[in-house]
Every structure is written in structure tokens, then in C-alpha cells.
Design a protein around this motif. Sequence first.
Motif, short mmCIF file in Angstrom:
data_model
loop_
_atom_site.label_atom_id
_atom_site.label_comp_id
_atom_site.label_asym_id
_atom_site.label_seq_id
_atom_site.Cartn_x
_atom_site.Cartn_y
_atom_site.Cartn_z
N PRO A 176 34.69 53.28 36.71
CA PRO A 176 34.99 52.54 35.46
C PRO A 176 36.46 52.63 35.07
O PRO A 176 36.96 51.78 34.34
CB PRO A 176 34.09 53.23 34.42
N SER A 177 37.13 53.68 35.55
CA SER A 177 38.54 53.85 35.16
C SER A 177 39.51 53.18 36.14
O SER A 177 40.72 53.35 36.01
CB SER A 177 38.86 55.35 35.09
N GLU A 178 38.97 52.41 37.10
CA GLU A 178 39.85 51.76 38.08
C GLU A 178 40.77 50.75 37.39
O GLU A 178 40.34 49.98 36.53
CB GLU A 178 39.03 51.06 39.17
N HIS A 179 42.02 50.76 37.80
CA HIS A 179 43.01 49.86 37.22
C HIS A 179 42.62 48.41 37.54
O HIS A 179 42.25 48.08 38.66
CB HIS A 179 44.39 50.18 37.83
N PRO A 180 42.67 47.51 36.54
CA PRO A 180 42.29 46.10 36.77
C PRO A 180 43.08 45.44 37.91
O PRO A 180 42.52 44.65 38.68
CB PRO A 180 42.59 45.43 35.43
N ALA A 181 44.37 45.76 37.99
CA ALA A 181 45.19 45.17 39.05
C ALA A 181 44.74 45.66 40.42
O ALA A 181 44.72 44.91 41.41
CB ALA A 181 46.66 45.50 38.82
N HIS A 182 44.35 46.93 40.49
CA HIS A 182 43.87 47.50 41.75
C HIS A 182 42.56 46.83 42.16
O HIS A 182 42.34 46.55 43.35
CB HIS A 182 43.68 49.01 41.59
N ARG A 183 41.69 46.56 41.17
CA ARG A 183 40.43 45.88 41.45
C ARG A 183 40.70 44.46 41.97
O ARG A 183 40.02 43.97 42.87
CB ARG A 183 39.57 45.82 40.19
N ALA A 184 41.72 43.81 41.42
CA ALA A 184 42.08 42.45 41.85
C ALA A 184 42.55 42.43 43.30
O ALA A 184 42.23 41.50 44.06
CB ALA A 184 43.16 41.88 40.92
N VAL A 185 43.27 43.45 43.70
CA VAL A 185 43.74 43.54 45.09
C VAL A 185 42.55 43.69 46.03
O VAL A 185 42.49 43.03 47.09
CB VAL A 185 44.72 44.72 45.27
N TRP A 186 41.57 44.50 45.63
CA TRP A 186 40.39 44.69 46.48
C TRP A 186 39.56 43.40 46.58
O TRP A 186 38.96 43.11 47.63
CB TRP A 186 39.53 45.83 45.95
#
Length: 501
Positions: free
Chosen positions: A414-424
Motif C-alpha cells: 500500500p505504501s508503494e510510490h504511485p510513480a513506481h507503480r506506473a513504471v511497473w
Amino acid sequence: MFSHKRGEVRTFSASFQMAVRWLCSLFGKPFDGGKRMDHGGPQQHQHPTEQQQPYHQRHPAMTRLYEVHNEVASLGPQVCTFSGLQDDRDYKRLERELTRLLLQVDQVDTEGKPELQGARKRAAQEVEGLLRYLEENATHPSRAVIEEVSNEARQLLDDRVVAPQRSGGAAEINDELVEALQVMVLRLTQVKTEGRVPLRKARYRALTRLCAVQDVMEGRTEQQTLSLPLPGEAHEAVHRINQVMVKVSVARGQLVALLMGLSGRDSCAHLSRLLTEMQAELDALDVSGDAAIRNYRKQVVEEINGLLKHLDLEGEGEDTRRYDLGQNNSIREIEAVRAHVSHLRDGVLRHSVMGDLSFRPKAELQGLLTHLDQVDTAKNPCIREARRRAVVEVQAIITFLDLREALARRQPGPSEHPAHRAVWLVLGSLSDLQAQALGFDGKRVDKSYILLEELLTKQLLALDAVDPQGDDTTKMARKQAVKFAQNILNYLDMKTDEWEY
């Protein structure tokens, strides 16, 4: 426009078949339209005029046509392997001889007999076919590219090496020059020959000379400064080695001029004699008491040997096994690996479609990389390029498997950075697109290729729009994703560039 192109293809096909016919007739093998050549034992072969008109064999017209046939049969192999240009002496000779024979065929008196007229027509068509084949190869766009690159190399080497030495100066040999030559070598390896023997020969001859010059540049020995003081005898030996070094430097420039056709006076035999004399002079030196001087002399002798080995290039390109790399053992080894890779790739893609991640032949693929690394390229740039492309094919499957595994293991919190999620999310799309790239087997003009290229470009734009907001992990992930997308584009480009060895 398309009918004009088809006409050009028919013209080349007809002239190529005429050329092959003469080769077949010379070796007593049947002509089959250029699709294949019988590899069995020698067979009895008769000229078409003899087969179809036996009752005219003793006619003067038929006798003259048969004489022309024999002359053309001797010129056919020369035409089929001529790799020069229109202003070459051999081109003019072959053109002159074939034109003379065409005129002789035209002057044959058939007395109005249909059988003799047909025989004369066939003879004229075959001579004309060889003339077209000769001209097409000498004026082919790929032949022009080979000559253009060769001229650029000659100009560069004349300006930096040959001309300065002729004027008493020093050659400008540095890493920049070697790199410029490497670029030209790579340009030559990309030249399309369409399987034509003359173009293969021309490309091979240009490559061998440029690679030889590269080898000469990279193998040069620097004059050494030894620690002082030196004993009197040792000092004299070093002085004489340095004198030979000066001669070797001059010989290096002479060899470059010979290899690139820039020498009007020197000959291979003369240069070979000079280098042999230098070897004898070094052998006569007594340097047994000093290991450093002995090693210095050894390096100079090795460079002289390196120059000598490049003096036998005049006959290069005449042996089919050299310029037809399809017969090369290293190429065959690479092709065997590629066939194995293709089989593994099909299996990986098949299991991937079913969502099955259990098929992971990474160890086998790594073994193939090791195998490719051990292939002997003999410093041949075409074999090196073939090996490099095979390595890229293997690495593409390995990276595909690694990304699939990483996506399957991923458990975002839940604490994953939104930008990092977008890259994945982009990496997930790239994985699907890479599967399409691995399975693609078309051309660049295909709609599927254009669509795939557009989708990959969109993913790059999506990555460019990701704002890491100072998060170092996201920055690194985005950078790796961009590189991954570019690698897929490069792989797709490599699969469709129609490269040939």
C-alpha cells in the motif's frame, strides 16, 4: 511502376539463368532454370542446337554457331565471377569479347531456314544474357556502395598515413583513425549482395583489405625507452633496434598503400624482401644478456611478421569458400545455435500464452551464449556480426523470461510510490509487446510491424511522462524500463533489416 519493377526482375532472372547455363555447360551439368544444379557425377551435355537439329550439324552455319558456343562457354565463368566496375580492364575485355561474338552470331547466314534461324536466335539471346549480367553486377547499387566506402577509406588513409610519409613526415595513426576504419568495416558488412557471386567477391575483397589495415594499425609497436644507464653493447643494440623501428614504420605505410591501391611504385615482392632483411638484421643482434632488450626485439620481430602475413592478399576472394560464408564452418556453427534458439523461443512463447512459467530454459540459453563466445571468427567482420546477432537473439529470450518472472513475483504494498507503480504497469505492457516482437516473422512494411513499433513508442512516451518526484528507486526503475523498451525496438529492427553474411 510495378510493371516496370517486374520487368527489371525478369531481366535479371533471365540474364542470371544464362550465366548459370554457361557454368553448367562448362562442367557438364544440366541447366535447370537456375533453381538448382545437379551435384551428381559428370553427365553428357550437348548444345541445344545439336539436340534439336541433328540433320544440320554439318551445315556451315551450325558449325559456326557451335564455335561461338565454345567461346562463350569459356567466357561464362569469367562473367559470373567478375567483381569489378565498368572502367576496369577485365570488364572492357569481357564486354569487347562478348560484343564480338554477338556480331559474329548476327552475321551467320541461315539461308532462311527456320531451324537455323532458331539456333542463331538462341545463341544471340545467351550472349546478350551474359552481357546484361556483366553490366548489372558492375552497375548494381550495392557495388556502388562498396566502391564508395572503399574510396572514403583510401582518401582517409592517404591523408593520414601514406601522404605524410611520402613527404618525409610521420603518419597520424591513433585511436580516432582506427575507429573511423571500424565504422567503414561495419558499413561494408551491411551491404546487401542478394546472393550474387560478383557482389559477394567485391564486398569480401574490400573487407579483407580494410581489416588488414586495421590489424596493421592496431599491431604497431611503440619505440621503447629503457632504464639507464645501459652498458655499451646494450646501448648499441637498442640503437640498432630503433633504426629498424624507423624502417618498419615506413614499411607500415607502404603496406597500407599497397592494400588500398595507393601505391604506384612499390610491389608486394619488394616490400616482402625489405621486411625479410629487417628480420635478418634483428636476428644478428646479440641481446642474450638483457631480458628487456630481448623482449623489445621480440616485439619488433612480431610486428614484422604481422606485416608479412598481409602481403598475400592479391589472391584473396578467388576461393569460393572465403567469400561465400554459407560454406564457412563458424557460420554453420552459429546457424546451428540459431536453430536451437528458435526452437527454445517457440517453446517459451507457447508456454507464455498458456500462462505457464514452469518452462524456463535459462541454463540452456546461457550454455548457448558460452558456445557462441567460443566460435572462431578469424577476425572476419561478417562472422563477428553474425555471432553478435545470434547473441542478441539469445539475450532477448533471457530478458523476456526474467521480466515475466519479476512480474509474477511482484507484490506491491500500500505504501508503494504511485510513480513506481506506473513504471511497473508499463513494464507489464512491454512484456506483452516483447512476446509479439519475439514471435514476429515479417517485414518492416507489414501492418503488424508498424503497429508494434507504434505501441512500443507509446510505452516510451508513457515512461517519459512518469514523474519520479525525487524517488531514487523510481528513477532507477524508469531508466531500466526505458532501456528495456529501446532494446525491444532494436531487436525488432535487427530482425527485419534483411542482413546477410
